[in-house]
Design a protein around this motif. Structure first.
Motif, mmCIF file in Angstrom:
data_model
loop_
_atom_site.group_PDB
_atom_site.id
_atom_site.type_symbol
_atom_site.label_atom_id
_atom_site.label_comp_id
_atom_site.label_asym_id
_atom_site.label_seq_id
_atom_site.Cartn_x
_atom_site.Cartn_y
_atom_site.Cartn_z
ATOM 1 N N ARG A 105 0.838 -1.205 0.000
ATOM 2 C CA ARG A 105 0.000 0.000 0.000
ATOM 3 C C ARG A 105 0.870 1.250 0.000
ATOM 4 O O ARG A 105 0.570 2.229 -0.679
ATOM 5 C CB ARG A 105 -0.932 0.010 1.212
ATOM 6 C CG ARG A 105 -2.128 -0.882 1.046
ATOM 7 C CD ARG A 105 -3.012 -0.810 2.268
ATOM 8 N NE ARG A 105 -4.306 -1.393 1.988
ATOM 9 C CZ ARG A 105 -5.231 -1.572 2.904
ATOM 10 N NH1 ARG A 105 -5.006 -1.231 4.168
ATOM 11 N NH2 ARG A 105 -6.389 -2.108 2.588
ATOM 12 N N ALA A 106 1.959 1.229 0.777
ATOM 13 C CA ALA A 106 2.875 2.366 0.811
ATOM 14 C C ALA A 106 3.530 2.555 -0.556
ATOM 15 O O ALA A 106 3.655 3.689 -1.046
ATOM 16 C CB ALA A 106 3.932 2.153 1.890
ATOM 17 N N THR A 107 3.930 1.454 -1.168
ATOM 18 C CA THR A 107 4.522 1.517 -2.505
ATOM 19 C C THR A 107 3.529 2.105 -3.496
ATOM 20 O O THR A 107 3.874 2.981 -4.299
ATOM 21 C CB THR A 107 4.956 0.101 -2.969
ATOM 22 O OG1 THR A 107 5.906 -0.395 -2.046
ATOM 23 C CG2 THR A 107 5.530 0.120 -4.372
ATOM 24 N N GLN A 108 2.300 1.643 -3.428
ATOM 25 C CA GLN A 108 1.262 2.143 -4.338
ATOM 26 C C GLN A 108 1.013 3.632 -4.113
ATOM 27 O O GLN A 108 0.843 4.385 -5.069
ATOM 28 C CB GLN A 108 -0.032 1.346 -4.141
ATOM 29 C CG GLN A 108 -1.083 1.584 -5.190
ATOM 30 C CD GLN A 108 -0.725 1.011 -6.556
ATOM 31 O OE1 GLN A 108 0.290 0.365 -6.741
ATOM 32 N NE2 GLN A 108 -1.562 1.282 -7.518
ATOM 33 N N ALA A 109 1.019 4.079 -2.863
ATOM 34 C CA ALA A 109 0.837 5.501 -2.551
ATOM 35 C C ALA A 109 1.982 6.315 -3.139
ATOM 36 O O ALA A 109 1.761 7.400 -3.698
ATOM 37 C CB ALA A 109 0.744 5.701 -1.045
ATOM 38 N N ASP A 110 3.215 5.801 -3.026
ATOM 39 C CA ASP A 110 4.373 6.491 -3.608
ATOM 40 C C ASP A 110 4.248 6.598 -5.123
ATOM 41 O O ASP A 110 4.558 7.640 -5.707
ATOM 42 C CB ASP A 110 5.674 5.767 -3.241
ATOM 43 C CG ASP A 110 6.029 5.877 -1.770
ATOM 44 O OD1 ASP A 110 5.457 6.753 -1.077
ATOM 45 O OD2 ASP A 110 6.869 5.073 -1.305
ATOM 46 N N VAL A 111 3.793 5.529 -5.754
ATOM 47 C CA VAL A 111 3.616 5.529 -7.208
ATOM 48 C C VAL A 111 2.576 6.577 -7.603
ATOM 49 O O VAL A 111 2.762 7.332 -8.559
ATOM 50 C CB VAL A 111 3.208 4.124 -7.713
ATOM 51 C CG1 VAL A 111 2.735 4.162 -9.159
ATOM 52 C CG2 VAL A 111 4.356 3.153 -7.546
ATOM 53 N N ARG A 112 1.482 6.653 -6.854
ATOM 54 C CA ARG A 112 0.437 7.641 -7.165
ATOM 55 C C ARG A 112 0.967 9.066 -7.008
ATOM 56 O O ARG A 112 0.662 9.935 -7.818
ATOM 57 C CB ARG A 112 -0.777 7.432 -6.260
ATOM 58 C CG ARG A 112 -1.605 6.240 -6.649
ATOM 59 C CD ARG A 112 -2.918 6.190 -5.863
ATOM 60 N NE ARG A 112 -3.587 4.938 -6.091
ATOM 61 C CZ ARG A 112 -3.786 4.019 -5.167
ATOM 62 N NH1 ARG A 112 -3.401 4.208 -3.917
ATOM 63 N NH2 ARG A 112 -4.400 2.897 -5.465
ATOM 64 N N LYS A 113 1.750 9.299 -5.940
ATOM 65 C CA LYS A 113 2.333 10.631 -5.730
ATOM 66 C C LYS A 113 3.257 11.004 -6.881
ATOM 67 O O LYS A 113 3.221 12.127 -7.376
ATOM 68 C CB LYS A 113 3.133 10.673 -4.419
ATOM 69 C CG LYS A 113 2.308 10.855 -3.188
ATOM 70 C CD LYS A 113 3.240 11.026 -1.994
ATOM 71 C CE LYS A 113 2.615 10.381 -0.771
ATOM 72 N NZ LYS A 113 3.554 10.258 0.340
ATOM 73 N N GLU A 114 4.090 10.057 -7.287
ATOM 74 C CA GLU A 114 5.025 10.319 -8.384
ATOM 75 C C GLU A 114 4.278 10.563 -9.692
ATOM 76 O O GLU A 114 4.632 11.456 -10.459
ATOM 77 C CB GLU A 114 6.003 9.146 -8.535
ATOM 78 C CG GLU A 114 7.028 9.318 -9.631
ATOM 79 C CD GLU A 114 7.994 10.489 -9.441
ATOM 80 O OE1 GLU A 114 8.758 10.773 -10.387
ATOM 81 O OE2 GLU A 114 7.994 11.137 -8.370
ATOM 82 N N THR A 115 3.238 9.801 -9.942
ATOM 83 C CA THR A 115 2.434 9.994 -11.150
ATOM 84 C C THR A 115 1.793 11.381 -11.150
ATOM 85 O O THR A 115 1.791 12.084 -12.171
ATOM 86 C CB THR A 115 1.353 8.901 -11.260
ATOM 87 O OG1 THR A 115 1.999 7.629 -11.284
ATOM 88 C CG2 THR A 115 0.505 9.066 -12.510
#
Length: 130
Positions: A105-115
């Motif tokens: 979930r943390a990884t996915q949140a980071d990906v969304r922030k970067e996107t």
């Protein structure tokens, strides 16, 4: 000259994917037939009881499981989830909060922030270029 338009059809697997359901859990007649575009539209507009029940309780295909857990499909695989899960199983995982789920979930949140950051940067560049 009269042109005859044939109905566009798809395999049951494609229709199940578009409906967001797990094909092996659908009725046999759905699995063994072909689905026309009109039938797919009808299923989406007025889903029969079996489709409503599948969407409500599952088992759900991996993309739906990943979305409900807030992780990527690859994250599911890294967490060892390889089969379809029911809504009850998904809720149990959410309650248990295993370490892999929190990490993914943390990884996915980071990906969304970067996107979002890249989208903002590109929008600013496009505005500067105009």
């Amino acid at each position: 000259m009269k042109s005859h338009q044939t109905a566009q059809t798809m395999k049951p697997a494609t229709a199940a994917k578009k409906l967001g359901v797990y094909l092996p859990a659908t009725p046999t007649e759905f699995q063994e037939g072909v689905v026309s575009r009109a039938e797919l539209n009808e299923l989406q507009a007025t889903p029969p009881e079996w489709l409503q029940e599948l969407r409500r309780t599952g088992p759900h295909p991996r993309p739906v499981v990943a979305a409900k857990l807030g992780v990527s499909i690859a994250g599911l695989a890294r967490g060892g989830v390889t089969e379809a899960l029911t809504t009850e199983q998904i809720d149990a995982l959410k309650d248990e909060k295993p370490e892999w789920l929190e990490k993914e979930r943390a990884t996915q949140a980071d990906v969304r922030k970067e996107t979002a950051r890249l989208k903002q940067r590109d929008a600013e560049r496009a505005q500067q270029d105009s």
